[in-house]
Each structure stands twice: as structure tokens, then as C-alpha cells.
Motif scaffolding. Structure first.
Motif, PDB file in Angstrom:
ATOM      1  N   ILE A 279      16.628   9.959   6.224  1.00  0.00           N
ATOM      2  CA  ILE A 279      16.310  11.246   6.881  1.00  0.00           C
ATOM      3  C   ILE A 279      14.949  11.165   7.565  1.00  0.00           C
ATOM      4  O   ILE A 279      14.785  11.565   8.720  1.00  0.00           O
ATOM      5  N   ILE A 280      13.994  10.615   6.841  1.00  0.00           N
ATOM      6  CA  ILE A 280      12.632  10.516   7.398  1.00  0.00           C
ATOM      7  C   ILE A 280      12.634   9.625   8.639  1.00  0.00           C
ATOM      8  O   ILE A 280      12.000   9.961   9.650  1.00  0.00           O
ATOM      9  N   ARG A 281      13.391   8.527   8.568  1.00  0.00           N
ATOM     10  CA  ARG A 281      13.431   7.624   9.711  1.00  0.00           C
ATOM     11  C   ARG A 281      14.030   8.333  10.934  1.00  0.00           C
ATOM     12  O   ARG A 281      13.502   8.250  12.037  1.00  0.00           O
ATOM     13  N   GLU A 282      15.118   9.049  10.677  1.00  0.00           N
ATOM     14  CA  GLU A 282      15.766   9.759  11.788  1.00  0.00           C
ATOM     15  C   GLU A 282      14.852  10.853  12.351  1.00  0.00           C
ATOM     16  O   GLU A 282      14.689  10.994  13.561  1.00  0.00           O
ATOM     17  N   TYR A 283      14.227  11.586  11.422  1.00  0.00           N
ATOM     18  CA  TYR A 283      13.323  12.673  11.830  1.00  0.00           C
ATOM     19  C   TYR A 283      12.198  12.134  12.714  1.00  0.00           C
ATOM     20  O   TYR A 283      11.926  12.641  13.794  1.00  0.00           O
ATOM     21  N   ASN A 284      11.582  11.053  12.239  1.00  0.00           N
ATOM     22  CA  ASN A 284      10.443  10.509  12.989  1.00  0.00           C
ATOM     23  C   ASN A 284      10.862   9.944  14.340  1.00  0.00           C
ATOM     24  O   ASN A 284      10.117  10.040  15.308  1.00  0.00           O
TER      25      ASN A 284
ATOM     26  N   LEU B 150      22.813  11.158   3.195  1.00  0.00           N
ATOM     27  CA  LEU B 150      21.706  10.320   3.660  1.00  0.00           C
ATOM     28  C   LEU B 150      20.601  10.287   2.613  1.00  0.00           C
ATOM     29  O   LEU B 150      20.328  11.294   1.957  1.00  0.00           O
ATOM     30  N   THR B 151      19.988   9.128   2.486  1.00  0.00           N
ATOM     31  CA  THR B 151      18.860   9.037   1.551  1.00  0.00           C
ATOM     32  C   THR B 151      17.618   9.626   2.227  1.00  0.00           C
ATOM     33  O   THR B 151      17.594   9.797   3.452  1.00  0.00           O
ATOM     34  N   LEU B 152      16.613   9.908   1.419  1.00  0.00           N
ATOM     35  CA  LEU B 152      15.376  10.497   1.962  1.00  0.00           C
ATOM     36  C   LEU B 152      14.749   9.580   3.012  1.00  0.00           C
ATOM     37  O   LEU B 152      14.274  10.040   4.060  1.00  0.00           O
ATOM     38  N   GLU B 153      14.787   8.312   2.741  1.00  0.00           N
ATOM     39  CA  GLU B 153      14.207   7.350   3.683  1.00  0.00           C
ATOM     40  C   GLU B 153      14.906   7.413   5.037  1.00  0.00           C
ATOM     41  O   GLU B 153      14.266   7.392   6.090  1.00  0.00           O
TER      42      GLU B 153
ATOM     43  N   GLU C  44      14.007  18.561   8.578  1.00  0.00           N
ATOM     44  CA  GLU C  44      12.755  18.827   7.860  1.00  0.00           C
ATOM     45  C   GLU C  44      13.032  19.607   6.570  1.00  0.00           C
ATOM     46  O   GLU C  44      12.482  19.313   5.517  1.00  0.00           O
ATOM     47  N   GLU C  45      13.930  20.598   6.700  1.00  0.00           N
ATOM     48  CA  GLU C  45      14.258  21.403   5.515  1.00  0.00           C
ATOM     49  C   GLU C  45      14.816  20.526   4.387  1.00  0.00           C
ATOM     50  O   GLU C  45      14.414  20.655   3.230  1.00  0.00           O
ATOM     51  N   ILE C  46      15.733  19.634   4.789  1.00  0.00           N
ATOM     52  CA  ILE C  46      16.339  18.763   3.764  1.00  0.00           C
ATOM     53  C   ILE C  46      15.277  17.837   3.169  1.00  0.00           C
ATOM     54  O   ILE C  46      15.167  17.694   1.951  1.00  0.00           O
ATOM     55  N   ALA C  47      14.482  17.236   4.076  1.00  0.00           N
ATOM     56  CA  ALA C  47      13.496  16.242   3.629  1.00  0.00           C
ATOM     57  C   ALA C  47      12.426  16.872   2.740  1.00  0.00           C
ATOM     58  O   ALA C  47      12.070  16.310   1.702  1.00  0.00           O
ATOM     59  N   VAL C  48      11.956  18.046   3.166  1.00  0.00           N
ATOM     60  CA  VAL C  48      10.891  18.699   2.386  1.00  0.00           C
ATOM     61  C   VAL C  48      11.425  19.116   1.017  1.00  0.00           C
ATOM     62  O   VAL C  48      10.720  19.003   0.002  1.00  0.00           O
ATOM     63  N   SER C  49      12.690  19.562   0.988  1.00  0.00           N
ATOM     64  CA  SER C  49      13.267  19.936  -0.311  1.00  0.00           C
ATOM     65  C   SER C  49      13.382  18.722  -1.246  1.00  0.00           C
ATOM     66  O   SER C  49      13.412  18.854  -2.452  1.00  0.00           O
ATOM     67  N   LYS C  50      13.418  17.536  -0.632  1.00  0.00           N
ATOM     68  CA  LYS C  50      13.486  16.319  -1.454  1.00  0.00           C
ATOM     69  C   LYS C  50      12.096  15.742  -1.729  1.00  0.00           C
ATOM     70  O   LYS C  50      11.989  14.639  -2.264  1.00  0.00           O
ATOM     71  N   GLY C  51      11.068  16.455  -1.277  1.00  0.00           N
ATOM     72  CA  GLY C  51       9.701  16.052  -1.612  1.00  0.00           C
ATOM     73  C   GLY C  51       8.955  15.312  -0.521  1.00  0.00           C
ATOM     74  O   GLY C  51       7.866  14.779  -0.766  1.00  0.00           O
ATOM     75  N   ALA C  52       9.511  15.250   0.704  1.00  0.00           N
ATOM     76  CA  ALA C  52       8.809  14.539   1.789  1.00  0.00           C
ATOM     77  C   ALA C  52       7.534  15.287   2.186  1.00  0.00           C
ATOM     78  O   ALA C  52       7.461  16.510   2.028  1.00  0.00           O
ATOM     79  N   LEU C  53       6.568  14.541   2.669  1.00  0.00           N
ATOM     80  CA  LEU C  53       5.288  15.155   3.063  1.00  0.00           C
ATOM     81  C   LEU C  53       5.183  15.189   4.582  1.00  0.00           C
ATOM     82  O   LEU C  53       5.429  14.180   5.244  1.00  0.00           O
ATOM     83  N   LYS C  54       4.802  16.350   5.112  1.00  0.00           N
ATOM     84  CA  LYS C  54       4.652  16.479   6.565  1.00  0.00           C
ATOM     85  C   LYS C  54       3.179  16.318   6.931  1.00  0.00           C
ATOM     86  O   LYS C  54       2.322  16.970   6.330  1.00  0.00           O
ATOM     87  N   CYS C  55       2.938  15.458   7.911  1.00  0.00           N
ATOM     88  CA  CYS C  55       1.549  15.244   8.323  1.00  0.00           C
ATOM     89  C   CYS C  55       1.049  16.455   9.115  1.00  0.00           C
ATOM     90  O   CYS C  55       1.695  16.860  10.088  1.00  0.00           O
ATOM     91  N   PRO C  56      -0.088  17.056   8.716  1.00  0.00           N
ATOM     92  CA  PRO C  56      -0.582  18.236   9.441  1.00  0.00           C
ATOM     93  C   PRO C  56      -1.093  17.904  10.836  1.00  0.00           C
ATOM     94  O   PRO C  56      -1.220  18.767  11.672  1.00  0.00           O
ATOM     95  N   ARG C  57      -1.392  16.604  11.100  1.00  0.00           N
ATOM     96  CA  ARG C  57      -1.908  16.253  12.422  1.00  0.00           C
ATOM     97  C   ARG C  57      -0.781  15.935  13.413  1.00  0.00           C
ATOM     98  O   ARG C  57      -0.696  16.506  14.475  1.00  0.00           O
ATOM     99  N   CYS C  58       0.121  15.019  13.022  1.00  0.00           N
ATOM    100  CA  CYS C  58       1.124  14.576  13.997  1.00  0.00           C
ATOM    101  C   CYS C  58       2.527  15.078  13.678  1.00  0.00           C
ATOM    102  O   CYS C  58       3.466  14.777  14.416  1.00  0.00           O
ATOM    103  N   SER C  59       2.691  15.814  12.589  1.00  0.00           N
ATOM    104  CA  SER C  59       3.968  16.420  12.178  1.00  0.00           C
ATOM    105  C   SER C  59       5.017  15.414  11.729  1.00  0.00           C
ATOM    106  O   SER C  59       6.171  15.793  11.526  1.00  0.00           O
TER     107      SER C  59
END
Lengths: 298, 268
Positions: B119-124, B114-117, B174-189
Motif C-alpha cells: 500500500i505504501i509503495r503504491e501510495y508513494n 495488500l500488505t502495508l508495504e 491513506e486511510e487504509i495505511a494509517v489504520s495499519k499504523g503507517a506514518l505520514k511525513c508532515p513535509r512531503c506527505s
């Protein structure tokens, strides 16, 4: 701790501390020495006057009264300031939530009336202003006492001078009205069949009545809007070691904590609840079913 | 059973807590439609899908029921008249000559990374669902006294199971995404692309890197702790000096009757 147990524990502890702070009430039975320990709660050191025994029942000193009296007499109250800093830096404003008898009475009335919040006023700036006025007034009086200032105080006789300038807050304190003046007037009626009310007494009773009635519609109105001792201790919440923390991952922002908070703090705005209003009563921790709130030492 | 969703204890904020679906028309409860009429309302699309058996090869009747949706074009099929088995039975086709099967066709295809995008879409999207479930859980707690303990326990268990699964999935994503450089929002996660300046979900300004954000908070906590201990030390020193100065006895002398400040002016 199981749900709803903290409230009961607080009520039991508040009664226990109230008895402990006024233990000289038992002096005819056991010998109890008064101490010079200043405690940041509104427990007047004249407590016990006219009520059953004709001597003060207080074993501790109200920190607010001690601060005012000492400074007005030209004396720097190092012990009182030291104890306030020590307690503030350790547990912040927790004494308001666990020990203060006036605060607990207001909260009990609010809970008994069904936890309404019909008066949505935020008068924290008024509280700051009252603290500032009290401090400036007693400093002025202290400078006059030490003859550093030769300013002629606008007295209306010795009574007003002593009453107002030595303890400007004590002159209106609803705790003293509730615990001293009200019982004394009741006894006066019982024993003499008459009541003598000065305009000042009427003013004090009116202030007390306003806060008692307001407590039925909003939680802890006196603590949230007026109490200068509370706001003084509240400044220490920013640095105090004891702090209520919110786990951002567990919190669903359901608002249960806000509905149960007796100080009406919007807890969802904070990660560490460092608001100067927080009395560390742990009502929020008690009601949070997600266990997102916890008390910890940072 | 109430004839209107608004009379039902499971109805809250336009949603059925029991079926966990949005109710568009509270006057016709979906649970009643299923249980009382005995008729299944199927759209043409649904029927075709069932008959072709592409998606629901071994579907139970409950699974078919759960798929029922109301569409513009509807046909009614009575339960008694058309047995369910007949509906789902695959039409017999004449045997045709099949081309020879190649190994490459039947061998399992390697999973595409999966691409980072993605992963982020699925995560969100899982995060969104998770929060809905958490809200349902808190609503369930609110209605705890109004529903029977069995229903409450069953529903709570179901929700907690789903929530646990979602949390596990979020953690791994989250682990995969963060390792690829994704940013986690401190307010809404929510997770955001590394190039994001503000959170796409809540609009909060994002720190450039997670590593830059964390030490700042730790430093702040350390500074607070240092300040608290400094104040405690100052308080102890002042208390000690005050004690030596005789403050203790002075304060003791304040405990007296009548209190000059409070009571003068009250007595006639």
C-alpha cells in the motif's frame, strides 16, 4: 476575490488612507480637527508644511515619531505603546502593506519596473540594529531630560541636539524628505528662483534617492532593510490573530508566491506565514492558482 | 508544425506538455514521426505482442501508436503496405482437443489483501505522479498565454481529471495505511512504515505516531491564540491608561510646524 484584484484594492485603499490621514489639507473648505491617534505608518505629522497651506495637514500621529519624541522628553507614551500592541496583536504588520504611503510608492515603482529582484540582500539584522539604536538613543535623551543622568550630550549646538536626540530616525526618515522637504524645496525654487541646501538636506535627499532607485531593482528596499517601525510591528506577526496560511496538501511549491512577494519571503518554508517581514499584502494569496494560500483568523 | 521540439510551445524542461512524455531527442519530435512519415517504427517485441494479441486484443490504432517505442532492433512497417487489421489479426490455430474445464479454474479468484508495504509503495508512487501532474498543471498555467485556449482548456480538463482520480485514490490508500499504523511525513506527505524514524522520501525526522504529532500543533495554536488575546487585553489597558494620562492631547500637540526634529538644520 478574482485574480489581480487585491493589488488594485490595496492601491485604492492606500490613496484613500493617505487622504484621510492628511484631511486637514481641506481645512480652508471644511473644518477638520487633528487627532492624537498614533498610527504605525510613516506619515509625518508635519506633513503639509509649505505645501499650498502653511499648516500641518496631518490628522494622525506617526507612531515612530510619537515614540521617539515622547521618550526623549522623559514621557512614557502609554497610548502609543498600547495602540502598537493592539494593532500588532490583531493584524500584525498589515498597515505596512495596506496603508503606508512610502511602502506603496516603493512597491508601485518595483511593479512598474517589471518586478526585478537584482539586489538579493537580507539585511534584517541591520533593521533590528537600527531599532535598537533609535530606542537606546531616545532613552538616553529621556534620562538626561529627567535629570536622572547628568551626562553632557555631545551636542554641536542646539540644532543637532534637538534634531538628532529627539528623533534620531526622523532626522533621516525618507518619508519626511519625500512628503515635506522635497515639495518645500520645489516651491522654494518656483517662488524665489533659488534653492538653499544644507549638508543635512543633501544627505536626506541622497538617502531618498538611493531607496527610490533601489526600488526599481528590488521590492520595498526601505521596508526590508531599514524601517524600524516595520520591524517593530513585524515582531507581532508571530502572535497576531490575522495570519496567512499555506495548505500543505494543495501547495505544489511552484514558487509563484515567492516571485510576487514584495517582501521576498520564502513562503514554502512556512505553514503559517509568521515571518516578521510579512506585511499581509495578500499578493501571494492573489497569485496562487491552487488556492493553497488563504488568510484566516487563528 | 515545428521540426524541432525546441521551437514548439508544448516543449518545456525536456518534456512535451501535449503528449505528456519525456523527449530524449528534441531534434526528432515524436509527434512529427507519427504524422508525417506514415511509417510505424515497431520493435520485434512490439510486433510479437501485437500478433499474439495477449495484451492488445481489441486495441485501436491510436492505442498501438501510443505503445510505440524505439528499441535497438527495429523493423519498419508501412501503413499502406500492411493494414492494421491484418497486423492485429490473431493467427488461426488448428483446433486442439481441450481438457475438461474445472469450475475452480473459471471461478473468480478472491482478491489478495495488500500488505502495508505494498500500500505504501503504491501510495508513494501515485503521490510522485500526482506531483508531476500538479507541476504540469502549473506549467500549463505559465504557458497559458502562448497556447490556444482550446488546447489549454482540453489539457487542463484532462489533467484535473487525472489529478482528482489520483487524489481520491491517495485518500483511500491513506486511510487504509494509517489504520495499519503507517506514518505520514508532515513535509512531503509520503507514507512510511511504522518503524521508520526518517521519511524515506525527503529525510525528515518522523514523529513516532501521528496522534503524538497532531495535539502538539493544536496546543501550539492554542498557546498563540492565548498570547494574542493577552496582548490585545494589555494593549487595551495601556491605551485606556494613556488616554486618562492625557496622552491624546500631548500627541495632538506634536502636530505642529515647524517640526523640531525633522526640519531644524534644513533651513539656512
Amino acid at each position: 476575490m478574482p485574480r489581480k484584484k487585491i493589488g488594485v484594492l490595496r492601491a485604492i485603499l492606500a490613496i484613500f488612507f493617505f487622504i484621510l490621514m492628511n484631511l486637514r489639507f481641506l481645512e480652508p473648505l471644511i473644518k477638520v480637527e487633528a487627532t492624537g491617534l498614533p498610527i504605525p505608518v510613516l506619515n509625518c505629522f508635519s506633513m503639509g508644511v509649505f505645501v499650498i497651506i502653511n499648516r500641518p495637514s496631518s490628522t494622525i500621529v506617526c507612531a515612530m515619531g510619537a515614540l521617539q519624541r515622547s521618550i526623549a522628553q522623559g514621557y512614557i507614551p502609554l497610548l502609543t505603546i498600547g495602540v502598537i500592541i493592539l494593532i500588532g496583536a490583531t493584524i500584525g504588520r498589515a498597515f505596512c502593506g495596506w496603508v503606508c504611503p512610502l511602502g506603496l510608492l516603493q512597491e508601485a515603482l518595483w511593479r512598474a519596473a517589471g518586478k526585478k529582484n537584482k539586489i538579493k540582500l537580507d539585511l534584517s539584522y541591520v533593521q533590528d540594529a537600527i531599532l535598537l539604536i533609535v530606542i537606546l538613543t531616545v532613552i538616553l535623551k529621556g534620562l538626561v531630560t529627567l535629570a536622572i543622568l547628568s551626562y553632557e550630550l555631545p551636542t554641536y549646538g542646539k540644532i543637532v541636539d534637538e534634531t538628532f536626540y529627539e528623533g534620531p530616525f526622523c532626522a533621516f526618515c525618507p518619508s519626511a524628505t519625500l512628503l515635506i522637504i522635497l515639495p518645500s524645496k520645489i516651491l522654494e525654487v518656483i517662488f524665489t528662483g533659488e534653492i538653499s541646501l544644507t549638508p543635512w538636506a543633501i544627505l536626506r535627499f541622497s538617502i531618498l534617492a538611493v531607496f527610490i532607485i533601489a526600488s526599481l531593482f528590488t521590492p520595498r528596499p526601505f521596508c526590508r532593510w531599514i524601517c524600524p517601525l516595520g520591524v517593530l510591528m513585524g515582531y507581532f506577526n508571530r502572535v497576531s490573530l490575522l495570519v496567512v496560511k499555506r495548505d500543505l496538501n494543495k501547495c505544489t511549491k511552484c514558487g509563484k508566491c515567492l516571485r510576487n512577494c514584495p517582501m521576498k519571503i520564502d513562503i514554502t518554508k512556512y505553514e503559517n506565514i509568521i515571518s516578521k517581514k510579512c506585511i499581509k499584502c495578500l499578493s501571494c494569496v492573489d497569485v496562487c492558482h491552487k488556492k493553497a494560500l488563504s488568510v484566516s483568523i487563528k | 508544425m515545428p521540426k524541432d521540439c525546441r521551437d514548439c510551445v508544448f516543449f518545456s524542461n525536456g518534456r512535451c506538455l501535449k503528449l505528456n512524455i519525456n523527449i530524449e531527442n528534441p531534434a526528432s519530435p515524436p509527434c512529427l514521426e507519427r504524422e508525417e512519415t506514415g511509417a510505424i517504427v515497431l520493435s520485434l517485441e512490439d510486433l510479437e505482442r501485437i500478433i499474439e494479441g495477449e495484451e492488445k486484443k481489441s486495441a485501436s490504432i491510436e492505442e498501438v501508436f501510443s505503445e510505440i517505442r524505439t528499441y535497438g532492433e527495429e523493423i519498419e512497417v508501412s501503413r499502406e503496405e500492411v493494414p492494421f487489421e491484418e497486423v492485429v489479426k490473431k493467427p488461426v490455430k488448428e483446433e486442439e482437443e481441450k481438457p475438461p474445464v474445472e469450475i475452480a479454474d473459471i471461478a473468480p479468484k478472491p482478491k489478495r489483501e495488500l500488505t502495508l508495504e505494498e500500500i505504501i509503495r503504491e501510495y508513494n508512487s501515485i503521490l510522485e505522479d500526482l506531483q508531476k501532474n500538479l507541476n504540469s498543471l502549473s506549467m500549463l498555467e505559465e504557458f497559458r498565454d502562448t497556447i490556444s485556449p482550446e488546447v489549454y482548456e482540453e489539457r487542463r480538463r484532462e489533467l484535473e481529471e487525472v489529478i482528482n482520480n489520483q487524489q481520491k485514490r491517495l485518500k483511500s490508500l491513506e486511510e487504509i495505511a494509517v489504520s495499519k499504523g503507517a506514518l505520514k511525513c508532515p513535509r512531503c506527505s509520503a507514507l512510511n512504515l511504522p518503524s521508520s524514524k526518517v521519511c524515506t522520501r525527503c529525510g525528515r525526522k518522523l514523529a513516532k505516531r501521528k496522534e503524538e504529532y497532531k495535539p502538539k500543533r493544536e496546543e501550539k495554536t492554542k498557546a498563540r491564540r492565548f498570547f494574542a488575546f493577552s496582548l490585545i487585553a494589555l494593549g487595551l489597558i495601556l491605551t485606556y491608561i494613556g488616554f486618562l494620562n492625557g496622552d491624546w492631547n500631548y500627541l495632538k500637540s506634536l502636530i505642529q510646524i515647524p517640526c523640531a526634529s525633522c526640519l531644524k538644520g534644513l533651513l539656512p
